[in-house]
Motif scaffolding. Structure first.
Motif, PDB file in Angstrom:
ATOM      1  N   TRP A 135       0.695  -1.189  -0.115  1.00 48.91           N
ATOM      2  CA  TRP A 135      -0.078   0.009  -0.031  1.00 48.91           C
ATOM      3  C   TRP A 135       0.908   1.249  -0.072  1.00 48.91           C
ATOM      4  CZ3 TRP A 135      -0.954  -4.202   2.908  1.00 48.91           C
ATOM      5  CH2 TRP A 135      -2.139  -5.227   2.627  1.00 48.91           C
ATOM      6  N   ASN A 136       0.791   1.996  -1.070  1.00 48.30           N
ATOM      7  CA  ASN A 136       1.665   3.418  -1.065  1.00 48.30           C
ATOM      8  C   ASN A 136       1.080   4.401  -0.265  1.00 48.30           C
ATOM      9  OD1 ASN A 136       3.643   2.813  -3.186  1.00 48.30           O
ATOM     10  ND2 ASN A 136       1.956   2.499  -4.364  1.00 48.30           N
ATOM     11  N   LEU A 137       1.626   4.620   0.778  1.00 47.95           N
ATOM     12  CA  LEU A 137       1.203   5.724   1.930  1.00 47.95           C
ATOM     13  C   LEU A 137       1.789   6.990   1.395  1.00 47.95           C
ATOM     14  CD1 LEU A 137       1.617   3.579   5.279  1.00 47.95           C
ATOM     15  CD2 LEU A 137      -0.373   3.748   3.971  1.00 47.95           C
ATOM     16  N   VAL A 138       3.047   7.117   1.133  1.00 48.83           N
ATOM     17  CA  VAL A 138       3.813   8.366   0.436  1.00 48.83           C
ATOM     18  C   VAL A 138       4.442   7.702  -0.920  1.00 48.83           C
ATOM     19  CG1 VAL A 138       5.276  10.060   0.982  1.00 48.83           C
ATOM     20  CG2 VAL A 138       4.102   9.397   2.676  1.00 48.83           C
ATOM     21  N   SER A 139       4.144   8.553  -1.771  1.00 52.41           N
ATOM     22  CA  SER A 139       4.781   8.184  -3.213  1.00 52.41           C
ATOM     23  C   SER A 139       5.116   9.326  -3.914  1.00 52.41           C
ATOM     24  CB  SER A 139       3.750   7.408  -4.010  1.00 52.41           C
ATOM     25  OG  SER A 139       4.067   6.960  -5.193  1.00 52.41           O
ATOM     26  N   GLY A 140       6.571   9.904  -3.571  1.00 50.65           N
ATOM     27  CA  GLY A 140       7.111  11.023  -4.214  1.00 50.65           C
ATOM     28  C   GLY A 140       8.359  10.351  -4.615  1.00 50.65           C
ATOM     29  N   GLN A 141       8.721  11.602  -5.221  1.00 49.57           N
ATOM     30  CA  GLN A 141      10.237  11.375  -5.915  1.00 49.57           C
ATOM     31  C   GLN A 141      11.398  11.336  -4.680  1.00 49.57           C
ATOM     32  OE1 GLN A 141       9.804   9.681  -8.929  1.00 49.57           O
ATOM     33  NE2 GLN A 141      11.913  10.708  -9.161  1.00 49.57           N
ATOM     34  N   GLU A 142      11.266  11.996  -3.877  1.00 53.14           N
ATOM     35  CA  GLU A 142      12.443  12.251  -2.786  1.00 53.14           C
ATOM     36  C   GLU A 142      11.835  11.161  -1.364  1.00 53.14           C
ATOM     37  OE1 GLU A 142      15.265  13.925  -2.657  1.00 53.14           O
ATOM     38  OE2 GLU A 142      14.623  13.907  -4.856  1.00 53.14           O
ATOM     39  N   LEU A 143      10.667  10.659  -1.272  1.00 54.70           N
ATOM     40  CA  LEU A 143      10.232  10.122  -0.199  1.00 54.70           C
ATOM     41  C   LEU A 143       9.094   8.749  -0.529  1.00 54.70           C
ATOM     42  CD1 LEU A 143      10.570   9.321   2.711  1.00 54.70           C
ATOM     43  CD2 LEU A 143       8.673  11.085   3.394  1.00 54.70           C
ATOM     44  N   SER A 144       9.370   7.675  -0.197  1.00 47.23           N
ATOM     45  CA  SER A 144       8.068   6.362  -0.641  1.00 47.23           C
ATOM     46  C   SER A 144       8.383   6.053   0.905  1.00 47.23           C
ATOM     47  CB  SER A 144       9.002   5.575  -1.622  1.00 47.23           C
ATOM     48  OG  SER A 144       8.152   4.674  -1.551  1.00 47.23           O
ATOM     49  N   VAL A 145       6.914   5.635   1.185  1.00 51.04           N
ATOM     50  CA  VAL A 145       6.568   5.282   2.459  1.00 51.04           C
ATOM     51  C   VAL A 145       5.608   3.975   1.861  1.00 51.04           C
ATOM     52  CG1 VAL A 145       5.549   4.969   4.708  1.00 51.04           C
ATOM     53  CG2 VAL A 145       6.870   7.121   3.802  1.00 51.04           C
ATOM     54  N   ILE A 146       5.646   2.621   2.102  1.00 58.84           N
ATOM     55  CA  ILE A 146       5.064   1.676   1.952  1.00 58.84           C
ATOM     56  C   ILE A 146       4.708   0.753   2.937  1.00 58.84           C
ATOM     57  CG2 ILE A 146       4.783  -0.403   0.105  1.00 58.84           C
ATOM     58  CD1 ILE A 146       6.646   1.082  -1.918  1.00 58.84           C
ATOM     59  N   HIS A 147       3.225   0.365   3.265  1.00 62.45           N
ATOM     60  CA  HIS A 147       3.091  -0.554   4.287  1.00 62.45           C
ATOM     61  C   HIS A 147       3.032  -1.890   3.450  1.00 62.45           C
ATOM     62  CE1 HIS A 147       0.153  -1.948   7.551  1.00 62.45           C
ATOM     63  NE2 HIS A 147       0.537  -2.798   7.052  1.00 62.45           N
ATOM     64  N   GLU A 148       3.628  -3.034   3.553  1.00 62.22           N
ATOM     65  CA  GLU A 148       3.571  -4.300   3.194  1.00 62.22           C
ATOM     66  C   GLU A 148       3.263  -5.303   3.935  1.00 62.22           C
ATOM     67  OE1 GLU A 148       7.114  -4.966   0.662  1.00 62.22           O
ATOM     68  OE2 GLU A 148       7.082  -2.890  -0.402  1.00 62.22           O
ATOM     69  N   ARG A 149       2.761  -6.412   3.210  1.00 58.57           N
ATOM     70  CA  ARG A 149       2.167  -7.573   4.161  1.00 58.57           C
ATOM     71  C   ARG A 149       2.589  -8.919   3.186  1.00 58.57           C
ATOM     72  NH1 ARG A 149      -1.268 -11.458   3.477  1.00 58.57           N
ATOM     73  NH2 ARG A 149      -2.120 -12.188   5.329  1.00 58.57           N
ATOM     74  N   MET A 150       3.300  -9.790   3.782  1.00 59.46           N
ATOM     75  CA  MET A 150       3.997 -10.778   3.040  1.00 59.46           C
ATOM     76  C   MET A 150       3.318 -12.049   3.937  1.00 59.46           C
ATOM     77  SD  MET A 150       8.131 -10.087   2.813  1.00 59.46           S
ATOM     78  CE  MET A 150       8.533 -11.798   2.281  1.00 59.46           C
ATOM     79  N   PRO A 151       2.716 -12.872   3.352  1.00 61.44           N
ATOM     80  CA  PRO A 151       2.130 -14.048   3.785  1.00 61.44           C
ATOM     81  C   PRO A 151       3.225 -15.156   4.141  1.00 61.44           C
ATOM     82  CG  PRO A 151       1.113 -13.776   1.787  1.00 61.44           C
ATOM     83  CD  PRO A 151       2.346 -12.895   1.783  1.00 61.44           C
TER      84      PRO A 151
END
Length: 113
Positions: A21-37
């Motif tokens: 899930w892309n929470l912040v999606s910029g050129q200088e900063l990216s924050v992703i919430h990920e889930r792995m089974p």
């Protein structure tokens, strides 16, 4: 600025069954919430420019980093510098959820090994 949550963020699937899930999606900063089974992993890779920080929210994971293995439990994290070969692995019987914070973005900056 509007607030964002996992419920409203842009969702994508990576690998065969992992979620992002892309929470912040910029050129200088990216924050992703990920889930792995359970029993899943990402491909070993590195980034030329991006520095990353992985932070475990739920569950546990292993980070393969430059030939060593680091165990990560809930509320623990690890910084990955540029050019460091790494791979997150879920060897447990439960899903793992974590944040991946990258500066700058990793788009176009990933090389698999």
């Amino acid at each position: 600025m509007d607030k964002i949550s996992k419920n409203t963020a842009a969702h994508y699937i990576w690998g065969e069954s992992c979620d992002g899930w892309n929470l912040v999606s910029g050129q200088e900063l990216s924050v992703i919430h990920e889930r792995m089974p359970a029993h899943t992993y990402e491909a070993r890779h590195y980034h030329h420019k991006a520095r990353q920080f992985f932070f475990i929210l739920k569950g546990q994971a292993l980070m393969q980093l430059e030939g060593r293995t680091v165990e990560l439990a809930e509320q623990e994290g690890i910084e990955i510098p540029p050019l460091a070969v790494h791979q997150i692995v879920n060897v447990s019987d439960a899903p793992v959820e974590f944040l991946v914070i990258s500066h700058p973005t990793t788009r176009g900056d990933r090389t698999e090994v």
